[in-house]
Each structure stands twice: as C-alpha cells, then as structure tokens.
Write a protein that holds these residues in place. Structure first.
Motif, mmCIF file in Angstrom:
data_model
loop_
_atom_site.group_PDB
_atom_site.id
_atom_site.type_symbol
_atom_site.label_atom_id
_atom_site.label_comp_id
_atom_site.label_asym_id
_atom_site.label_seq_id
_atom_site.Cartn_x
_atom_site.Cartn_y
_atom_site.Cartn_z
ATOM 1 N N LEU A 177 0.885 -1.086 0.031
ATOM 2 C CA LEU A 177 -0.096 -0.108 -0.047
ATOM 3 C C LEU A 177 0.768 1.207 0.124
ATOM 4 N N LYS A 178 1.953 1.147 0.897
ATOM 5 C CA LYS A 178 2.928 2.388 0.706
ATOM 6 C C LYS A 178 3.348 2.742 -0.595
ATOM 7 N N GLU A 179 3.876 1.685 -1.082
ATOM 8 C CA GLU A 179 4.386 1.454 -2.580
ATOM 9 C C GLU A 179 3.751 2.178 -3.521
ATOM 10 N N GLU A 180 2.362 1.554 -3.381
ATOM 11 C CA GLU A 180 1.214 2.126 -4.251
ATOM 12 C C GLU A 180 0.988 3.765 -4.363
ATOM 13 N N TRP A 181 0.935 4.094 -3.107
ATOM 14 C CA TRP A 181 0.732 5.573 -2.676
ATOM 15 C C TRP A 181 1.862 6.394 -2.924
ATOM 16 N N MET A 182 3.061 6.011 -2.809
ATOM 17 C CA MET A 182 4.233 6.636 -3.273
ATOM 18 C C MET A 182 4.406 6.835 -4.532
ATOM 19 N N ASN A 183 3.787 5.870 -5.199
ATOM 20 C CA ASN A 183 4.028 6.232 -6.904
ATOM 21 C C ASN A 183 2.912 7.198 -7.213
ATOM 22 N N LYS A 184 2.000 7.304 -6.378
ATOM 23 C CA LYS A 184 0.978 8.393 -6.870
ATOM 24 C C LYS A 184 1.457 9.844 -6.267
ATOM 25 N N VAL A 185 2.371 9.679 -5.343
ATOM 26 C CA VAL A 185 2.815 10.818 -4.859
ATOM 27 C C VAL A 185 3.914 11.461 -5.906
ATOM 28 N N LYS A 186 4.661 10.476 -6.569
ATOM 29 C CA LYS A 186 5.483 10.679 -7.443
ATOM 30 C C LYS A 186 4.797 11.538 -8.833
ATOM 31 N N VAL A 187 3.908 10.910 -8.990
ATOM 32 C CA VAL A 187 3.134 11.333 -10.291
ATOM 33 C C VAL A 187 2.590 12.805 -9.895
ATOM 34 N N LEU A 188 1.893 12.914 -8.788
ATOM 35 C CA LEU A 188 1.353 14.446 -8.562
ATOM 36 C C LEU A 188 2.514 15.406 -8.447
ATOM 37 N N PHE A 189 3.514 14.987 -7.736
ATOM 38 C CA PHE A 189 4.886 15.813 -7.801
ATOM 39 C C PHE A 189 5.162 16.285 -9.173
ATOM 40 N N LYS A 190 5.495 15.450 -9.840
ATOM 41 C CA LYS A 190 5.539 15.773 -11.330
ATOM 42 C C LYS A 190 4.745 16.832 -11.938
ATOM 43 N N PHE A 191 3.454 16.486 -11.722
ATOM 44 C CA PHE A 191 2.527 17.515 -12.499
ATOM 45 C C PHE A 191 2.396 18.785 -11.721
ATOM 46 N N SER A 192 2.169 18.665 -10.521
ATOM 47 C CA SER A 192 2.139 19.941 -9.571
ATOM 48 C C SER A 192 3.366 20.777 -9.584
ATOM 49 N N LYS A 193 4.532 20.352 -9.103
ATOM 50 C CA LYS A 193 5.654 20.760 -8.638
ATOM 51 C C LYS A 193 6.426 21.282 -10.032
ATOM 52 N N VAL A 194 6.759 20.194 -10.517
ATOM 53 C CA VAL A 194 7.619 20.264 -11.563
ATOM 54 C C VAL A 194 7.263 20.980 -13.138
ATOM 55 N N ASP A 195 6.124 20.332 -13.468
ATOM 56 C CA ASP A 195 5.561 20.877 -14.646
ATOM 57 C C ASP A 195 4.632 22.192 -14.492
ATOM 58 N N LEU A 206 -2.840 13.666 2.411
ATOM 59 C CA LEU A 206 -1.951 12.744 2.500
ATOM 60 C C LEU A 206 -0.857 12.370 1.492
ATOM 61 N N LEU A 207 -1.322 12.723 0.208
ATOM 62 C CA LEU A 207 -0.369 13.005 -0.965
ATOM 63 C C LEU A 207 0.479 14.117 -0.902
ATOM 64 N N LYS A 208 -0.014 15.141 -0.392
ATOM 65 C CA LYS A 208 0.758 16.289 -0.388
ATOM 66 C C LYS A 208 1.653 16.344 0.918
ATOM 67 N N TYR A 209 1.338 15.677 1.922
ATOM 68 C CA TYR A 209 2.139 15.472 2.947
ATOM 69 C C TYR A 209 3.462 14.496 2.715
ATOM 70 N N TRP A 210 3.070 13.468 1.965
ATOM 71 C CA TRP A 210 4.032 12.553 1.704
ATOM 72 C C TRP A 210 5.032 13.006 0.443
ATOM 73 N N MET A 211 4.591 14.112 -0.124
ATOM 74 C CA MET A 211 5.541 14.685 -0.981
ATOM 75 C C MET A 211 6.932 15.041 -0.277
ATOM 76 N N THR A 212 6.666 15.719 0.991
ATOM 77 C CA THR A 212 7.963 15.907 1.679
ATOM 78 C C THR A 212 9.024 14.907 1.948
ATOM 79 N N GLY A 213 8.567 13.604 1.768
ATOM 80 C CA GLY A 213 9.292 12.427 2.126
ATOM 81 C C GLY A 213 9.897 11.859 1.083
ATOM 82 N N LEU A 214 9.899 12.627 -0.180
ATOM 83 C CA LEU A 214 10.609 12.038 -1.217
ATOM 84 C C LEU A 214 12.312 12.617 -1.056
ATOM 85 N N SER A 215 12.950 11.547 -1.586
ATOM 86 C CA SER A 215 14.284 11.749 -1.386
ATOM 87 C C SER A 215 14.842 13.000 -2.540
#
Length: 563
Positions: A489-507, A534-543
C-alpha cells in the motif's frame, strides 16, 4: 564459482603447453522423479562414473597427447587417473588432470595458455614479463594470468617460463577477485620458485653450467641435440617435489572453492525504493556531521553529546532490534497496538500519523513509548519520519512529528488547542503490582487516554487507512502478511505521490489538470480531502536524489528542442 585454473609452460621445442588443469563440476539438479524416489536412467551409474572419472579425463586428453610431447610438456603419465576432491557441503567435485575434462573447454584453455605466454605482456604491469595481467572477451572467456620463471640449470638463460591462469566467463566477478587471486597465487608461485631455487643451487654447486657452456665448442650439428636434451625437464624434476601435482590440486581446488564463496550475488528487483534512498542520504548526512564535530576544536563534550543523540535517532529510525534491549512491555505490531487501544482510538491515532500531525505520547515508560513509535512509523515513508523518542521538554512540530515526553512535562496551550496534534497520555493502572501481571499484558498495566482538538471526522479516509484496517481486522492474516500488505500500500501511494509531484511541482500544471490527475490516481470520491492531504504530506518524504533527478531530466528536455 564457474571457473577453471590451469598451470601453463612455454616449452622450448613445442611452444606454450597446458601442464595441469583443475575444474569444478557442480552436481546435477534433482529431477522430480529422483526426488520422489523413482530411479532415473543414469543415477545407478553415478558412483561408477565417479570412480571412473579419471578414465573419462584420460580419454578426453588422449587426443592431445598423440602429438610429440617431451617431459617438459607432460605433468601426469598417461596411466594416471588424475585427482578428484569432493566438497561435502555443496557436492561440487574438483577434478585435476593435464587437460580439461570437457572437450569444448580444451580450446578455451589452450588459447588462454598461448596468449598468457606469448602476446599478452604489459611492460607497465608485468616488468620483466613476470606478474599478473587480465585479458579476454565474451566469446572465449576472460583470463586472469600470472606469469613467472622457474630456475633451471640446463635451460637457456637458466630459467623456464610458466604461468597460472584462471579462466571464467564472468568478467566482473573475475576483476573483483583480482586482489584475492593475486595474493594467493603469489603464495603458490613463491613456493614453487623457492623449491626450484634450492635444486638449482645444488646442481650449480655440483656442476656449474655457465663455465661448462663457455668452454664447450659450438657446433651447428650438435646444437639441436643439446637443445632437445635441455628442453625435456619436467617441473617435478626442477623442484624435486614427489607430491607436486597432488599439492597443486589441493591448492587450485581450495582457490576455486574460496573464490566462489567469498562473493555472493544478490538479486535487486528494480530500482531502490524511496525509503532506501532516504536512509542512504541520512546516513551520509550523519557521517558529514560527525566529521564536522570531530574536526571542531574545543567542542569535545558537545560533539560527544551530538553523537549520542544521532546514534539514538538512527537506531530508532533504522534498527528495530534496538528496542529488544529496552526493559518492560512493548507493542509488537500494529495489530497489537490496535487491540490494546481499541479500534476507534487506533483509527484516530493512525489518521493523525498519516495526515502529518504531531503525535505526542506522554508517560513514564520510555520503552513502551518508543515501541509505539516504532510500530506507528511503519505507516509512513522514512522521509516523513522525524522523531524525538523521549524528552524532558516539549519540542515544536517542525522538529519532530513523533514526540515522547515524561509524565510531568506540560503541553503548551497553542499545541493542546491545535487540530494538528494528538496527545496520548499513558498512566499506570496498577501501581506496584507489575510483577504480578505478565509483561505483555499492557492493558492490565496501563491506561491510555487520547485527546485532540481536531473536529474533522476520521471515519471517511484516507483510502490507505481503510484498506489497512480491513487487513488488521482479518484474523486469518498473520502479522507478516499484514506487514507485506502495508508495504504494498505504501509503495502504491508513493508512486501516486511521484506522479502528483511531477505534475504539480515540476510541470507547474493548473488546478484543473491536477484534479484530473487525482481522479486518474483514484484519490477522489469518499475521503478525497484526506487522500489529497496525505499525498501532499508524503511529498515531503521524497528523497533529494529523486527530486534532483526529476528536475535535471525536465530541464534537459526543455533545452533539447532549442538546441
């Protein structure tokens, strides 16, 4: 290790020749029929084949002995069955004879022998043509070769040229084994050279060959006979070692076994996870801080204090075995914590953890509090965990989201009235009677009171918590299965975090595009507000490694069209 070791010699009459070869034969994989006890064709002859291994090797090498061979080109007589050693632990057989047992390996070893004693010479690596060198290719295998000279009073220049080669198809493995091979092959070579040197000195003392050669008359008719006679000395004759080949068999067999067991291969399934990257980054930062404190002058006491705190934090974050050293009762798993607190209180506590709120535990048993944090931190990515396991004063939320306090520490008013924190008070239920109750019976020892100013309902989401509670409430699932379920479950939602980070923060996509992405990720619907939080909070945990790589890739893509 799938490799082969051979001793080679440059004969003055016949050129490079293989003298002695040791190879490893792995036991065949058991078939379903053999495991069931049914006789398989060929199994009953296995012992007979083992006894007749020397006959097979002799038959394979007989074709190579049909040509002209002198004593210097031959190690074992044609009637010798060779040497066989069996590793009882692995069942691997180490076979030694003049030539490889398998005919297809003969050309490989032959080519390695010729190249090691002729063209593969590097003056920078092998001064005087003695020393190690590496060569080879994917088709004919890779070779680690060590050339050396053996003293001989009858040879031209009073020495003969030999080499020990190890042939393998794994280039990386062979290169990584270079220091190990070099160290142990030099011991074998030094033993041969020192033994031959004693024989050389003895022969020179009896009949000095240098003076005899200078006084003898040179004749073209006599030279071929003299050269032929001098070339026919075997290595056994040069060393006067009665058990030379048995000793080399033992040395080469041990080398193959030791070289194969010193390095092991590990299968890495895909790229490293975000937790792994964050742990590596934190370990690097810890080492840099430690070196800075150690280099500071006059801050020895402060450095020691910083080291103790860093070690405590690192053990709490990375090493759950540290908790085994703590006395008293402890929480063993999320299911155990849920059973002790109750389903409603556990959900409220887990909701605050997943939302990134500060979780405060206050009580006298520091071991119990630390075990609770160890269990709760498994709900989050490693990059989102900032903890102070036990403190005598309150620490602000920006410093830690897990805080353990002693029972007499007051909570500031702005914290107790905030909806972004939760307090768990742990009080002793029965004072002075802990010895009469089992240590694992936490409910009989302590009373837990949870309080928070949060007014939002916690029964809707997030989706991850809903799925986790289904797994925890299913008693048919063991603790290990629930742990793997949480990991997925954590890996599934961490992948969603990466996608959201790419669209909202990078692009830098707008709100409308972000909403479409959330719907695509399955974060909308019931509990949407909690899922987004949860997704926004977990963005802070990206390496930092992932963020840097993503930004570099995006910038490189933006520059490429203009270029």
């Amino acid at each position: 290790m799938n490799a082969l070791v051979a001793l080679c010699h440059f004969c003055e009459l016949h050129g490079p020749r293989t003298l002695f070869c040791t190879e490893a034969l792995h036991p065949p994989s058991p078939t379903p029929s053999s495991q069931a006890g049914v006789a398989v064709p060929g199994d009953r002859d296995r012992d007979v084949d083992r006894d007749g291994e020397g006959l097979t090797m002799r038959a394979n090498s007989s074709a190579t002995q049909r040509g002209e061979m002198c004593e210097g080109c031959r190690s074992l007589p044609a009637s010798h069955p060779g040497f066989v050693s069996i590793d009882d632990e692995t069942g691997i057989r180490f076979l030694s004879h003049q030539h490889p047992r398998q005919p297809q390996l003969f050309s490989v070893v032959r080519q390695a022998c010729v190249r090691s004693l002729s063209c593969e010479v590097n003056d920078n690596v092998c001064p005087g043509r003695e020393g190690p060198i590496f060569f080879g290719d994917e088709q004919h295998g890779f070779v680690f070769s060590h050339t050396f000279f053996i003293k001989d009073s009858l040879a031209r220049g009073f020495q003969r040229w030999y080499s020990i080669v190890m042939v393998a198809m794994d280039r990386i493995y062979l290169i990584n084994s270079w220091p190990f091979l070099l160290r142990h092959l030099r011991l074998t070579i030094h033993s041969l050279q020192s033994t031959a040197l004693k024989v050389f000195d003895t022969e020179q003392g009896i009949c000095p060959q240098r003076a005899a050669r200078m006084n003898s008359a040179f004749s073209p008719a006599v030279f071929p006979h003299q050269r032929s006679g001098n070339a026919a000395r075997s290595l056994t004759s040069l060393t006067q070692h009665p058990n030379l080949w048995a000793s080399l068999h033992s040395s080469f067999s041990w080398l193959l076994k030791a070289c194969g067991s010193r390095l092991t291969e590990k299968l890495l399934e895909g790229a490293p996870t975000e937790d792994t990257l964050v742990l590596i980054e934190r370990q690097t930062e810890e080492q840099e801080e430690m070196s800075c404190w150690e280099g500071a002058e006059g801050d020895g006491q402060k450095s020691h204090h910083h080291q103790s705190e860093s070690k405590l934090g690192l053990n709490f974050l990375c090493d759950d075995a540290y908790l085994n050293e703590l006395p008293g009762p402890q929480f063993r798993s999320l299911r155990h914590l849920r059973q002790v607190l109750g389903a409603a209180e556990f959900r409220q506590l887990a909701w605050h953890v997943l939302m990134g709120n500060q979780v405060i535990w206050r009580g006298a048993d520091s071991g119990l509090i630390q075990s609770a944090f160890t269990v709760l931190k498994s709900l989050l990515p490693v990059g989102c965990v900032r903890s102070v396991p036990y403190s005598a004063q309150y620490e602000e939320a920006y410093k830690c989201n897990f805080l353990g306090l002693s029972p007499d520490v007051p909570i500031p008013a702005h914290v107790s009235s905030s909806e972004f924190s939760v307090l768990m008070d742990v009080t002793t239920e029965r004072s002075g009677q802990s010895t009469a109750v089992g240590e694992d019976d936490i409910c009989s020892l302590y009373q837990f009171t949870i309080s928070s100013a949060n007014t939002q309902p916690v029964d809707r989401g997030p989706t991850l918590l809903n799925k986790l509670e289904v797994a925890l409430s299913n008693e048919n699932l063991s603790v290990d299965v629930v742990s793997h379920c949480l990991l997925c479950l954590k890996e599934e939602w961490m992948n969603k975090v990466k996608v959201l980070f790419k669209f909202s923060k990078v692009d830098g996509r707008g709100r409308e595009d972000t909403q479409k992405i959330l719907a695509l990720l399955g974060a909308t619907g019931p509990g949407e507000e909690d899922n987004v939080r949860l997704l926004k909070y977990w963005m802070t945990g990206l390496s930092k490694t992932y963020k840097s790589h993503l930004m570099t890739a995006v910038r490189g893509g933006e520059r490429s069209p203009s270029q």
